[in-house]
Scaffold this motif. Structure first.
Motif, PDB file in Angstrom:
ATOM      1  N   ASP A 181      64.811 -16.709  -2.945  1.00 17.68           N
ATOM      2  CA  ASP A 181      64.136 -15.561  -2.153  1.00 17.68           C
ATOM      3  C   ASP A 181      63.146 -14.741  -3.400  1.00 17.68           C
ATOM      4  N   ASP A 319      76.294  -8.501   4.055  1.00 15.56           N
ATOM      5  CA  ASP A 319      75.318  -9.232   3.520  1.00 15.56           C
ATOM      6  C   ASP A 319      75.000 -10.298   3.162  1.00 15.56           C
ATOM      7  N   GLN A 321      74.673 -12.340   5.784  1.00 17.02           N
ATOM      8  CA  GLN A 321      74.100 -12.217   7.220  1.00 17.02           C
ATOM      9  C   GLN A 321      72.850 -12.414   6.565  1.00 17.02           C
ATOM     10  N   LYS A 322      71.911 -11.213   5.674  1.00 17.50           N
ATOM     11  CA  LYS A 322      71.119 -11.411   4.797  1.00 17.50           C
ATOM     12  C   LYS A 322      70.316 -12.188   4.898  1.00 17.50           C
ATOM     13  N   VAL A 323      71.468 -13.230   4.126  1.00 15.60           N
ATOM     14  CA  VAL A 323      70.755 -14.569   3.402  1.00 15.60           C
ATOM     15  C   VAL A 323      70.817 -15.377   3.789  1.00 15.60           C
ATOM     16  N   GLN A 325      71.122 -16.203   7.124  1.00 13.96           N
ATOM     17  CA  GLN A 325      70.907 -16.282   9.576  1.00 13.96           C
ATOM     18  C   GLN A 325      69.455 -15.828   8.819  1.00 13.96           C
TER      19      GLN A 325
END
Length: 325
Positions: A181, A319, A321-323, A325
């Motif tokens: 990312d 934190d 969840q951002k990575v 999902q």
């Protein structure tokens, strides 16, 4: 005759009272009671949801030994690997209400529900203690052409770079996703069940790079069988063995993420059971065994308990969840 009859009647009454008293005492006690206080129902069991030899196994065995020392309760360790941790956590879910079961928990407890169809999340269990934080190192074989994390990123822009991960939802999977990312590159992943399997594949030349906890590779770094390119930590380690390893941020890769190490109890246990294990954990933290575990596994000590552990899990889950999902 009458006096003899009265005598036997008195003896019978005393016997009846004694038996009644014993029966009442037995009815009012629970298995494992110690001087009226709570104790687990028999011997305890520490579930490790990964195979032997990796960071989770090291953590589970150290916690079990430390708790056994401070409580006097026999604690056996059982590895239930499979499904990147899902098999062990699912087995543990079935132990709801049992006060003599524990599990060596890590980031997989949060990552699994975000990426797989499992029947649990962290709220299904009773968080007891977070021992500390375990960052990772990017490591390669000693004859690898890569000398820095930047070298690996540059190579991944042009060619296939094979990265091992110890489970599809492991800390190393998360770290490689964060690197992708942050830099826009892509790694070719090969999943394994444990850090020990990753290490064997790296040493055998079957993969190019791996992200492993310092405690898993310290011996190989010291012997020269592996070399570390960078650490995915906020700052450089203060440990002498790792002090010369630059952070990924120093090399222009703005990524840092720690896996927590800790232990949980099943959901549905009593408040007394929860407090018992929290008190035992606090006593363990003050022991030489805890200090030795933190130092030998090159972790950052940061213990929290009970409700504070829950708060940590809430933030860490947000934190992830951002990575994932």
């Amino acid at each position: 005759m009458a006096s003899t009859t009265a005598k036997f009647a008195a003896i019978g009454a005393v016997t009846l009272l004694a038996l009644t008293g014993c029966s009442s005492a037995a009815a009012g006690s629970t298995s494992g009671d110690q001087e009226g206080g709570f104790a687990p129902s028999g011997d305890a069991r520490m579930i490790v949801p990964f195979s032997a030899g990796g960071g989770s196994d090291l953590s589970g065995r150290a916690i079990a030994a430390g708790l056994e020392e401070v409580t006097g309760v026999n604690i056996s360790v059982e590895n239930r690997e499979g499904g990147s941790g899902a098999v062990g956590y699912s087995h543990f879910l079935a132990q709801e209400g049992k006060d003599n079961y524990l599990l060596a928990a890590e980031t997989a407890m949060l990552a699994l529900p975000l990426t797989q169809d499992v029947q649990f999340d962290y709220t299904s269990f009773t968080p007891i203690m977070k021992l500390g934080d375990d960052f990772t190192l990017l490591v390669v074989a000693p004859d690898s052409p890569y000398e820095t994390c930047t070298d690996v990123v540059d190579a991944a822009e042009k060619e296939r770079v094979v990265a091992a991960v110890s489970g599809a939802t492991s800390l190393d999977e998360i770290v490689f996703t964060l690197v992708e990312d942050a830099t826009g590159v892509s790694f070719d992943r090969v999943p394994f069940e444990s850090g020990s399997e990753v290490l064997a594949s790296l040493l055998g030349g079957k993969i190019d790079v791996a992200s492993l906890n310092p405690g898993e590779v310290l011996g190989q770094l010291e012997s020269g069988d592996l070399k570390a390119l960078c650490s995915f930590s906020e700052e450089r380690y203060e440990y002498d063995q790792l002090a010369d390893i630059p952070t990924a941020k120093e090399q222009g890769v703005d990524v840092s993420f720690a896996q927590f190490r800790g232990f949980i109890a099943p959901g549905g246990i009593t408040d007394e059971a929860r407090e018992y294990w929290i008190d035992a954990a606090k006593e363990f933290e003050q022991s030489d065994a805890y200090a030795e575990y933190i130092e030998s596994n090159v972790m950052q000590a940061n213990a929290v308990y009970g409700d504070d552990f829950v708060t940590y899990l809430e933030g860490n889950n947000a934190d992830l969840q951002k990575v994932l999902q």
